[in-house]
Design an enzyme around this catalytic site. Structure first.
Site, PDB file in Angstrom:
ATOM      1  N   TYR A  13       0.901  -1.176   0.048  1.00 50.95           N
ATOM      2  CA  TYR A  13       0.091  -0.029  -0.174  1.00 50.95           C
ATOM      3  C   TYR A  13       0.894   1.266   0.171  1.00 50.95           C
ATOM      4  O   TYR A  13       0.413   2.250  -0.459  1.00 50.95           O
ATOM      5  CB  TYR A  13      -0.819   0.047   1.197  1.00 50.95           C
ATOM      6  CG  TYR A  13      -2.224  -1.045   0.900  1.00 50.95           C
ATOM      7  CD1 TYR A  13      -3.292  -0.357   0.465  1.00 50.95           C
ATOM      8  CD2 TYR A  13      -2.169  -2.202   1.156  1.00 50.95           C
ATOM      9  CE1 TYR A  13      -4.378  -1.275   0.186  1.00 50.95           C
ATOM     10  CE2 TYR A  13      -3.245  -3.115   0.906  1.00 50.95           C
ATOM     11  CZ  TYR A  13      -4.425  -2.515   0.350  1.00 50.95           C
ATOM     12  OH  TYR A  13      -5.162  -3.357   0.250  1.00 50.95           O
ATOM     13  N   PRO A  94       4.577  -5.349  11.022  1.00 50.60           N
ATOM     14  CA  PRO A  94       3.506  -5.389  12.002  1.00 50.60           C
ATOM     15  C   PRO A  94       3.614  -5.608  13.515  1.00 50.60           C
ATOM     16  O   PRO A  94       5.048  -5.776  13.725  1.00 50.60           O
ATOM     17  CB  PRO A  94       2.728  -6.965  11.261  1.00 50.60           C
ATOM     18  CG  PRO A  94       3.852  -7.658  10.583  1.00 50.60           C
ATOM     19  CD  PRO A  94       4.836  -6.689  10.242  1.00 50.60           C
ATOM     20  N   LYS A 222       7.628   9.849  13.012  1.00 50.49           N
ATOM     21  CA  LYS A 222       6.131   9.140  12.383  1.00 50.49           C
ATOM     22  C   LYS A 222       5.404   8.294  13.467  1.00 50.49           C
ATOM     23  O   LYS A 222       4.301   8.559  13.339  1.00 50.49           O
ATOM     24  CB  LYS A 222       6.981   7.996  11.553  1.00 50.49           C
ATOM     25  CG  LYS A 222       6.157   7.116  10.774  1.00 50.49           C
ATOM     26  CD  LYS A 222       4.961   7.773   9.731  1.00 50.49           C
ATOM     27  CE  LYS A 222       3.993   6.823   9.467  1.00 50.49           C
ATOM     28  NZ  LYS A 222       2.967   7.274   8.809  1.00 50.49           N
ATOM     29  N   ALA A 227       0.360   8.449  16.775  1.00 48.76           N
ATOM     30  CA  ALA A 227      -0.226   8.488  17.985  1.00 48.76           C
ATOM     31  C   ALA A 227      -1.032   9.806  18.117  1.00 48.76           C
ATOM     32  O   ALA A 227      -2.201   9.590  18.623  1.00 48.76           O
ATOM     33  CB  ALA A 227       1.042   8.292  18.801  1.00 48.76           C
ATOM     34  N   CYS A 278      -1.999   0.703  10.791  1.00 47.24           N
ATOM     35  CA  CYS A 278      -0.864   1.427  11.465  1.00 47.24           C
ATOM     36  C   CYS A 278      -1.302   1.894  12.765  1.00 47.24           C
ATOM     37  O   CYS A 278      -0.485   1.954  13.729  1.00 47.24           O
ATOM     38  CB  CYS A 278      -0.428   2.419  10.719  1.00 47.24           C
ATOM     39  SG  CYS A 278       0.484   1.561   9.095  1.00 47.24           S
ATOM     40  N   GLN A 280      -3.026   1.397  15.429  1.00 50.46           N
ATOM     41  CA  GLN A 280      -2.906   0.424  16.917  1.00 50.46           C
ATOM     42  C   GLN A 280      -1.547  -0.052  16.831  1.00 50.46           C
ATOM     43  O   GLN A 280      -0.777  -0.032  17.694  1.00 50.46           O
ATOM     44  CB  GLN A 280      -3.830  -0.642  16.516  1.00 50.46           C
ATOM     45  CG  GLN A 280      -3.776  -1.819  17.580  1.00 50.46           C
ATOM     46  CD  GLN A 280      -4.865  -2.620  17.955  1.00 50.46           C
ATOM     47  OE1 GLN A 280      -6.065  -2.136  17.887  1.00 50.46           O
ATOM     48  NE2 GLN A 280      -4.634  -3.872  17.674  1.00 50.46           N
ATOM     49  N   LYS A 281      -0.977  -0.456  15.583  1.00 48.69           N
ATOM     50  CA  LYS A 281       0.493  -1.211  15.655  1.00 48.69           C
ATOM     51  C   LYS A 281       1.612  -0.131  16.238  1.00 48.69           C
ATOM     52  O   LYS A 281       2.377  -0.477  16.929  1.00 48.69           O
ATOM     53  CB  LYS A 281       0.944  -1.783  14.353  1.00 48.69           C
ATOM     54  CG  LYS A 281       1.777  -1.176  13.524  1.00 48.69           C
ATOM     55  CD  LYS A 281       1.911  -2.126  12.407  1.00 48.69           C
ATOM     56  CE  LYS A 281       2.712  -1.067  11.216  1.00 48.69           C
ATOM     57  NZ  LYS A 281       3.574  -0.062  11.390  1.00 48.69           N
TER      58      LYS A 281
END
Ligand SMILES: NC(=O)C1=CN([C@@H]2O[C@H](COP(=O)(O)OP(=O)(O)OC[C@H]3O[C@@H](n4cnc5c(N)ncnc54)[C@H](O)[C@@H]3O)[C@@H](O)[C@H]2O)C=CC1
Ligand SMILES: O=C(O)[C@H]1O[C@H](OP(=O)(O)OP(=O)(O)OC[C@H]2O[C@@H](n3ccc(=O)[nH]c3=O)[C@H](O)[C@@H]2O)[C@H](O)[C@@H](O)[C@@H]1O
Length: 466
Positions: A13, A94, A222, A227, A278, A280-281
Site C-alpha cells: 500500500y 506488523p 512518524k 499516536a 498502522c 494500533q500497531k
C-alpha cells in the site's frame, strides 16, 4: 549526487503508490518496485488497471502513465538492488505475534532480511532509505547489518517515513503537508545523501515542505504523528459516549471545539473506532519502546488511546445486541462496509471485523456488502482471530454483491464503513423489505437520521442521544 535508478523493496500500500508518484514526477529516474509476492507483482503488471492490488482513487491513471516507461514491477529483488543508487525499504512491520514483545513490539524480521539482502546483492555504494515505519533507533541496526555483512561498499541510511493516508494516497503524495528526511547530519556523506533524496522530492514538492532532521527524530516523528492522530479519534469517541448520556450532540461539540484554531477541525469525526494497519500497531510499538526505557507513565498514557478504541468497538456491538431485545441469535444483521475506511480495499484492523466477531459470538447471522472487499478477504480477517472454526465462520458470515439483497429480511443494519454510495441507497425500498421494527446502527454517522426516521427506521448514531 544524481540519482538515476531507484529500487523499492515492498510493493504494498505504501511502496506501490509512492513509487508510482516518484516515477510520474521524475521521468528521468528508473524506478523498480520489487516484492517476493509474485501474485502481487503480477497484479501490479496487470493490463487491466482496475485489477491493481491496491485500490486508490487516481492510482490507475498514474500507473498507466509511468509503467513500462520508467516504472517497473518485478520479483527480481537482487538485480534491482544491484542496479540502484538508492534503495527504499517499504516492507511490512506488523506487531509481533510471538516471543519477547509479543502483542506490542514491531516485528522487524522483514526489515532485517532486506538489510541482509541489500548487503549481499550490492556491487556499489548505496543510499538506503527506511520508508517503513520503524521503532526509533532501527537505523542503527540496519547500518550494523549493512556494514558487517556486505561486500565492503559504503551505505548511507536515511529515514523517510510516509504520511499518506489510504483512500487519499495519491493526493497526499502529490501534495504532502511535509516530507521528512532524517540522516546523518554530522558528516559530509550523510548530508550528501540527504540532499540526494531532497532533490528527488524537489521535482514536485516545494522546498519549504521538505524537512530534514537527524535519523532518530525522523523515526520517532512518524510514530508520534500516528499516536497524535489516533489520540484525537479516541478523544472524540470517548466524548461521544458522554454525549449519548447527556443529550449533548457530538457534532455540535466537535464543531465548537474545532473552531478553536489551536485545536482545528480535522480528525474529530466520531466513529465505531479507528482501524487500519498502522494506528494500533504504531501506538503499541510506542508503548513498548517507552516501557523498555522504563517510562511506565508515558507508556500507560498512550496505551489508553487503544483501550478507548477497543471500548468504542465493543460498545457499538453491545448497543446492537441490547436494542435487538438482548438477543441476536439466529437474526440476520447486515453490515454495510467492511473496509477500515472508505475508498480503500484494505481491511486491516477494520472495526467491522471486531464488531462482527462479537456478534457472531452471540450467534448472529451477518451479511456483508462492501463495494471493494472480496468474500475471501472477509473470511481471512475473521478466521485470523481464531475465535471459532472456519466452518462456523462460513456458516454465520456471508458476503453479498448487492446491497439490497444484503438488507432484505434483516433485523438490523449496521454501517461500518462510510462509503458514499450508502447515502444514495433507496432506503424506502430497504425499509419495505426488512423485519420490523427496522433498526439502523450508523457507526459512521453517514446517513440522514431525520430522513430515515421519517421513513420509519429507528436510528442509532454515534454520540447522539436517541
Ligand atoms: N498502509 C499505509 O497506509 C501506511 C503504511 N506505512 C508503513 O509502511 C510499511 C509498509 O506498509 P504497507 O505498504 O501497508 O505493507 P504491505 O503489507 O501492503 O506491503 C509490504 C510488502 O512488502 C513485501 N515484502 C516483505 N518482505 C520482503 C522482502 N524481504 N523482499 C521483498 N518484498 C518483501 C510483502 O510481500 C508485501 O507485499 C509499514 O512499515 C507501514 O507501517 C506508512 C504509512 C502509511
Ligand atoms: O502510518 C499510516 O499508516 C498512516 O495512518 C493514517 O492513515 P490511514 O490509517 O490510512 O487512514 P486515516 O484517515 O488516518 O484513518 C484511520 C482510521 O481512523 C478513523 N478516523 C479517522 C479520522 C476521524 O476523524 N475519525 C475516525 O474514526 C478512520 O475511519 C480509520 O478507520 C494516517 O492518517 C497517515 O498519516 C499515516 O501515514
Amino acid at each position: 549526487m544524481n540519482i538515476s535508478k531507484i529500487c523499492c523493496i515492498g510493493a504494498g500500500y505504501v511502496g506501490g503508490p509512492t513509487m508510482a508518484v516518484i516515477a510520474q514526477k521524475c521521468p528521468q529516474i528508473q524506478v523498480k518496485v520489487v516484492d517476493i509476492n509474485q501474485a502481487r507483482i503480477d497484479a501490479w503488471n496487470s493490463e487491466d488497471l482496475s485489477a491493481l492490488p491496491v485500490y486508490e482513487p487516481g492510482l490507475d491513471a498514474i500507473v498507466g502513465e509511468a509503467r513500462g516507461r520508467n516504472l517497473f514491477f518485478s520479483s527480481e529483488v537482487d538485480l534491482a538492488i544491484e542496479e540502484a543508487d538508492m534503495v527504499f525499504i517499504s516492507v511490512n512491520t506488523p506487531t509481533k505475534t510471538y516471543g519477547e514483545g509479543k502483542g506490542q513490539a514491531a516485528d522487524l524480521k522483514w526489515i532485517e532480511k532486506c538489510a541482509r539482502q541489500i548487503a549481499s546483492a550490492s556491487k556499489s555504494n548505496k543510499i538506503v532509505v527506511e520508508k517503513s515505519t520503524l521503532p526509533v533507533r532501527t537505523a542503527e541496526a540496519v547500518k550494523d547489518i549493512l556494514d558487517n555483512t556486505g561486500n565492503g561498499y559504503k551505505f548511507q541510511i536515511l529515514s523517510n517515513p510516509e504520511f499518506l493516508a489510504e483512500g487519499t494516497a495519491v493526493e497526499d503524495l502529490l501534495d504532502p503537508d511535509r516530507v521528512l528526511i532524517g540522516g546523518d547530519t554530522s558528516t559530509e556523506e550523510g548530508l550528501e545523501a540527504i540532499q540526494a533524496l531532497v532533490d528527488v522530492y524537489a521535482h514536485w514538492v516545494p522546498s519549504e515542505r521538505i524537512l530534514s532532521t537527524n535519523v532518530w527524530s525522523s523515526e520517532l516523528s512518524k510514530l508520534t504523528a500516528n499516536a497524535f492522530l489516533a489520540q484525537r479519534v479516541s478523544s472524540i469517541n470517548s466524548l461521544s459516549e458522554l454525549c449519548e448520556s447527556t443529550e449533548a450532540d457530538i457534532y455540535e461539540v466537535s464543531r465548537a471545539i474545532g473552531k478553536d484554531s489551536r485545536i482545528g477541525p480535522k480528525f474529530l469525526q466520531p466513529s465505531v473506532g479507528f482501524g487500519g494497519s498502522c494506528f494500533q500497531k504504531d501506538i503499541l510499538n510506542l508503548v513498548y519502546i517507552c516501557r523498555s526505557y522504563g517510562l511506565f507513565e508515558v507508556a500507560d498514557y498512550w496505551e489508553q488511546v487503544i483501550k478507548i478504541n477497543d471500548h468504542q468497538k465493543g460498545r457499538f456491538a453491545k448497543k446492537i445486541i441490547k436494542s435487538l431485545y438482548n438477543t441476536v441469535s439466529g437474526k440476520k444483521i447486515t453490515f454495510l462496509g467492511w473496509a477500515f475506511k472508505k475508498d480503500t480495499n484494505d481491511t486491516r484492523e477494520s472495526a467491522a471485523i471486531y464488531v462482527a466477531d462479537l456478534l457472531l459470538n452471540e450467534g448472529a447471522n451477518i451479511y456483508v456488502y462492501d463495494p471493494k472487499v472480496s468474500e475471501d478477504q472477509m473470511y481471512n480477517d475473521i478466521d485470523y482471530l481464531n475465535t471459532r472454526t472456519k466452518v462456523e465462520n462460513r456458516r454465520l458470515l456471508q458476503s453479498e454483491f448487492d446491497p439490497y439483497a444484503a438488507c432484505k429480511g434483516a433485523h438490523a443494519i449496521a454501517v461500518l464503513t462510510e462509503w458514499d454510495e450508502f447515502r444514495e441507497l433507496d432506503w424506502q425500498k430497504i425499509y419495505d423489505q426488512m423485519q420490523k421494527p427496522c433498526q439502523i446502527f450508523d457507526g459512521r454517522n453517514l446517513l440522514d437520521k431525520q430522513k430515515l426516521e421519517k421513513i420509519g427506521f429507528r436510528v442509532y448514531a454515534i454520540g447522539k442521544s436517541s
